[in-house]
Design a protein around this motif. Structure first.
Motif, PDB file in Angstrom:
ATOM      1  N   ILE A   1      51.803  39.899  52.515  1.00 59.48           N
ATOM      2  CA  ILE A   1      50.726  40.792  52.105  1.00 59.48           C
ATOM      3  C   ILE A   1      51.141  41.519  50.821  1.00 59.48           C
ATOM      4  O   ILE A   1      52.234  42.066  50.736  1.00 59.48           O
ATOM      5  N   THR A   2      50.275  41.499  49.829  1.00 58.06           N
ATOM      6  CA  THR A   2      50.505  42.201  48.569  1.00 58.06           C
ATOM      7  C   THR A   2      49.363  43.170  48.344  1.00 58.06           C
ATOM      8  O   THR A   2      48.202  42.822  48.560  1.00 58.06           O
ATOM      9  N   SER A   3      49.662  44.390  47.928  1.00 58.58           N
ATOM     10  CA  SER A   3      48.608  45.368  47.703  1.00 58.58           C
ATOM     11  C   SER A   3      48.753  45.997  46.322  1.00 58.58           C
ATOM     12  O   SER A   3      49.865  46.145  45.800  1.00 58.58           O
ATOM     13  N   TYR A   4      47.608  46.343  45.723  1.00 56.80           N
ATOM     14  CA  TYR A   4      47.540  47.016  44.427  1.00 56.80           C
ATOM     15  C   TYR A   4      46.649  48.243  44.602  1.00 56.80           C
ATOM     16  O   TYR A   4      45.600  48.170  45.240  1.00 56.80           O
ATOM     17  N   THR A   5      47.070  49.349  44.005  1.00 52.46           N
ATOM     18  CA  THR A   5      46.337  50.599  44.200  1.00 52.46           C
ATOM     19  C   THR A   5      46.082  51.281  42.859  1.00 52.46           C
ATOM     20  O   THR A   5      46.962  51.339  41.998  1.00 52.46           O
ATOM     21  N   LYS A   6      44.868  51.799  42.692  1.00 50.17           N
ATOM     22  CA  LYS A   6      44.527  52.648  41.552  1.00 50.17           C
ATOM     23  C   LYS A   6      44.096  53.999  42.100  1.00 50.17           C
ATOM     24  O   LYS A   6      43.265  54.072  43.015  1.00 50.17           O
TER      25      LYS A   6
ATOM     26  N   LYS B   1      37.174  42.838  43.742  1.00 46.64           N
ATOM     27  CA  LYS B   1      36.675  44.139  44.168  1.00 46.64           C
ATOM     28  C   LYS B   1      35.939  44.080  45.494  1.00 46.64           C
ATOM     29  O   LYS B   1      35.761  45.098  46.157  1.00 46.64           O
ATOM     30  N   GLU B   2      35.514  42.872  45.905  1.00 54.42           N
ATOM     31  CA  GLU B   2      34.897  42.733  47.216  1.00 54.42           C
ATOM     32  C   GLU B   2      35.911  42.892  48.334  1.00 54.42           C
ATOM     33  O   GLU B   2      35.550  43.073  49.502  1.00 54.42           O
ATOM     34  N   LYS B   3      37.190  42.813  47.983  1.00 57.31           N
ATOM     35  CA  LYS B   3      38.256  42.916  48.989  1.00 57.31           C
ATOM     36  C   LYS B   3      38.899  44.304  48.993  1.00 57.31           C
ATOM     37  O   LYS B   3      39.873  44.520  49.714  1.00 57.31           O
ATOM     38  N   THR B   4      38.371  45.221  48.205  1.00 61.49           N
ATOM     39  CA  THR B   4      38.999  46.531  48.107  1.00 61.49           C
ATOM     40  C   THR B   4      38.491  47.486  49.180  1.00 61.49           C
ATOM     41  O   THR B   4      37.418  47.301  49.750  1.00 61.49           O
ATOM     42  N   THR B   5      39.274  48.509  49.421  1.00 62.25           N
ATOM     43  CA  THR B   5      38.860  49.621  50.277  1.00 62.25           C
ATOM     44  C   THR B   5      39.035  50.910  49.469  1.00 62.25           C
ATOM     45  O   THR B   5      39.879  50.987  48.570  1.00 62.25           O
TER      46      THR B   5
ATOM     47  N   ALA C   1      38.473  49.038  39.633  1.00 60.66           N
ATOM     48  CA  ALA C   1      39.618  48.724  38.783  1.00 60.66           C
ATOM     49  C   ALA C   1      39.916  47.231  38.789  1.00 60.66           C
ATOM     50  O   ALA C   1      40.747  46.769  38.010  1.00 60.66           O
ATOM     51  N   PHE C   2      39.206  46.482  39.632  1.00 61.79           N
ATOM     52  CA  PHE C   2      39.509  45.067  39.812  1.00 61.79           C
ATOM     53  C   PHE C   2      38.318  44.207  39.397  1.00 61.79           C
ATOM     54  O   PHE C   2      37.205  44.707  39.211  1.00 61.79           O
ATOM     55  N   ASP C   3      38.552  42.909  39.228  1.00 56.32           N
ATOM     56  CA  ASP C   3      37.486  42.026  38.754  1.00 56.32           C
ATOM     57  C   ASP C   3      36.468  41.764  39.864  1.00 56.32           C
ATOM     58  O   ASP C   3      36.631  42.187  41.014  1.00 56.32           O
ATOM     59  N   GLU C   4      35.401  41.057  39.503  1.00 51.85           N
ATOM     60  CA  GLU C   4      34.264  40.863  40.406  1.00 51.85           C
ATOM     61  C   GLU C   4      34.682  40.224  41.730  1.00 51.85           C
ATOM     62  O   GLU C   4      34.209  40.611  42.795  1.00 51.85           O
TER      63      GLU C   4
ATOM     64  N   TYR D   1      43.331  62.892  45.650  1.00 54.33           N
ATOM     65  CA  TYR D   1      43.036  61.749  44.797  1.00 54.33           C
ATOM     66  C   TYR D   1      42.183  60.731  45.548  1.00 54.33           C
ATOM     67  O   TYR D   1      42.234  60.598  46.769  1.00 54.33           O
ATOM     68  N   PHE D   2      41.342  60.070  44.757  1.00 51.48           N
ATOM     69  CA  PHE D   2      40.508  58.975  45.240  1.00 51.48           C
ATOM     70  C   PHE D   2      41.332  57.701  45.069  1.00 51.48           C
ATOM     71  O   PHE D   2      41.923  57.478  44.013  1.00 51.48           O
ATOM     72  N   LYS D   3      41.362  56.871  46.087  1.00 48.02           N
ATOM     73  CA  LYS D   3      42.219  55.689  46.060  1.00 48.02           C
ATOM     74  C   LYS D   3      41.401  54.423  46.264  1.00 48.02           C
ATOM     75  O   LYS D   3      40.620  54.321  47.217  1.00 48.02           O
ATOM     76  N   GLU D   4      41.557  53.481  45.365  1.00 52.57           N
ATOM     77  CA  GLU D   4      40.982  52.152  45.552  1.00 52.57           C
ATOM     78  C   GLU D   4      42.142  51.175  45.732  1.00 52.57           C
ATOM     79  O   GLU D   4      43.039  51.097  44.887  1.00 52.57           O
ATOM     80  N   LYS D   5      42.109  50.438  46.831  1.00 57.40           N
ATOM     81  CA  LYS D   5      43.245  49.578  47.173  1.00 57.40           C
ATOM     82  C   LYS D   5      42.782  48.151  47.402  1.00 57.40           C
ATOM     83  O   LYS D   5      41.810  47.898  48.107  1.00 57.40           O
ATOM     84  N   LEU D   6      43.476  47.224  46.774  1.00 60.90           N
ATOM     85  CA  LEU D   6      43.221  45.795  46.960  1.00 60.90           C
ATOM     86  C   LEU D   6      44.386  45.205  47.736  1.00 60.90           C
ATOM     87  O   LEU D   6      45.546  45.337  47.333  1.00 60.90           O
ATOM     88  N   THR D   7      44.083  44.560  48.852  1.00 61.73           N
ATOM     89  CA  THR D   7      45.105  43.918  49.668  1.00 61.73           C
ATOM     90  C   THR D   7      44.871  42.424  49.659  1.00 61.73           C
ATOM     91  O   THR D   7      43.776  41.952  49.988  1.00 61.73           O
ATOM     92  N   LEU D   8      45.876  41.675  49.277  1.00 69.52           N
ATOM     93  CA  LEU D   8      45.782  40.220  49.211  1.00 69.52           C
ATOM     94  C   LEU D   8      46.715  39.599  50.240  1.00 69.52           C
ATOM     95  O   LEU D   8      47.853  40.026  50.408  1.00 69.52           O
TER      96      LEU D   8
END
Length: 322
Positions: A304-309, A197-201, A191-194, A280-287
């Motif tokens: 810390i800021t996080s975004y989840t799809k 997405k390397e920082k997602t779990t 769900a995130f850009d190139e 549900y399958f969860k993809e999470k980006l933590t910045l």
């Protein structure tokens, strides 16, 4: 204001037990007919209905059954050729199959809606030449229409994912109480850009004990994240990257060594009968703002800021005795 002429005259129509229906005609102020329909003895709409534009062109044509639209309803464009713009086929449970069309008559999109006019399931969209363009999957989550996944169809016929999408499968839908189901999930597109997405779990979230309380179909009773006190308690299964021995849970070899985007596990039933696995399958980006030192004091502002799809799924199973 529309002028209404009620009970203009009565006519006999063959519906149900040959009940006498009353024809109702409503008019525009200019004197042209706005609509024609029929009422039964309880003033409930039954049988054929026609609605017109003020220029006498047909706007809608269909049928009522017990006050609700039934079978196929046609909505027309305000054109001399009576071109169909929208076509709905209503089922007895209140859902309906929706189709709309380009002005050239080619199908534009089609899919299923519920009785609240919310899109559900897979909706296919086409270009003006009739070629399949993209497909969206809709689910009702917390009572709201939610775009779950999307796939674009290329001119070559290949499918391109758009936004986050996953492939997943359960290896069986019928099993014995002593058996287990193998589940495999893998990200097809982030769900995130190139860069991000390397920082997602990734992970899969399931009810902690579905025998006590399962997620409902729209997931409104779930804990919004594992660890939250409100809602059905949940467990979170992390990606194979976090597993001490990923090969132990891989049933078959896979075409990638990227364990970071793969979740695999075994699900063991605890009761017999028909059941549904929901989660549900969860993809999470933590910045993390690296310009600031990490704050350990909970009273200070978080850096810390996080975004989840989330991609929601359900899978029907049937469990028998040994």
């Amino acid at each position: 204001m529309l002028k209404t002429l009620l009970y203009l005259f009565t006519t006999m129509l063959l519906i149900g037990c040959k009940e006498k229906l009353t024809k109702v005609v409503k008019y525009y102020d200019n004197g042209s007919i706005e609509r024609i329909y029929f009422l039964d003895s309880d003033s409930v709409k039954q049988g054929e209905v026609k609605i017109y534009f003020s220029n006498n062109r047909i706007k809608l044509k269909g049928k009522y059954r017990d006050g609700s639209f039934s079978d196929t309803i046609y909505h027309y464009r305000d054109e001399e050729k009576n071109i169909v713009e929208v076509q709905n086929y209503y089922f007895n449970n209140g859902t309906y199959l929706y189709k709309d069309f380009y002005i050239n008559g080619k199908l534009k999109q089609e899919g299923l809606s519920n009785k609240n006019d919310q899109r559900i399931g897979l909706w296919k969209n086409y270009d003006k030449d009739g070629n399949h363009h993209f497909t969206k999957e809709y689910k009702i989550i917390d009572g709201i229409e939610y775009t779950n996944q999307m796939w674009i169809t290329l001119p070559t016929g290949d499918t391109l994912t758009e936004g986050v999408s996953i492939q997943y499968h359960f290896d069986k839908n019928k099993l014995q109480l002593t058996d287990s189901i193998y589940a495999f999930f893998q990200t097809e597109d982030s769900a995130f850009d190139e860069e991000d997405k390397e920082k997602t779990t990734v992970s899969v979230v399931l009810p902690k004990d579905y025998t006590q309380a399962n997620f409902v179909p729209d997931f409104s009773n779930r804990a919004k994240d594992p660890g939250e006190k409100e809602g059905i308690p949940a467990i979170e299964i992390q990606s194979l990257k976090e597993h001490p021995n990923p090969m132990a849970v891989l049933q078959n070899p896979i075409d990638t060594t990227d364990y970071k985007k793969t979740v695999a596990f075994y699900w063991k039933p605890k009761r017999t009968g028909k059941d549904t696995i929901r989660g549900y399958f969860k993809e999470k980006l933590t910045l993390v703002d690296e310009s600031k030192p990490i704050q350990l004091d909970k009273d200070q502002d978080s850096i810390i800021t996080s975004y989840t799809k989330r991609i929601y799924f359900e899978f029907a199973v049937e469990v028998t005795k040994d």
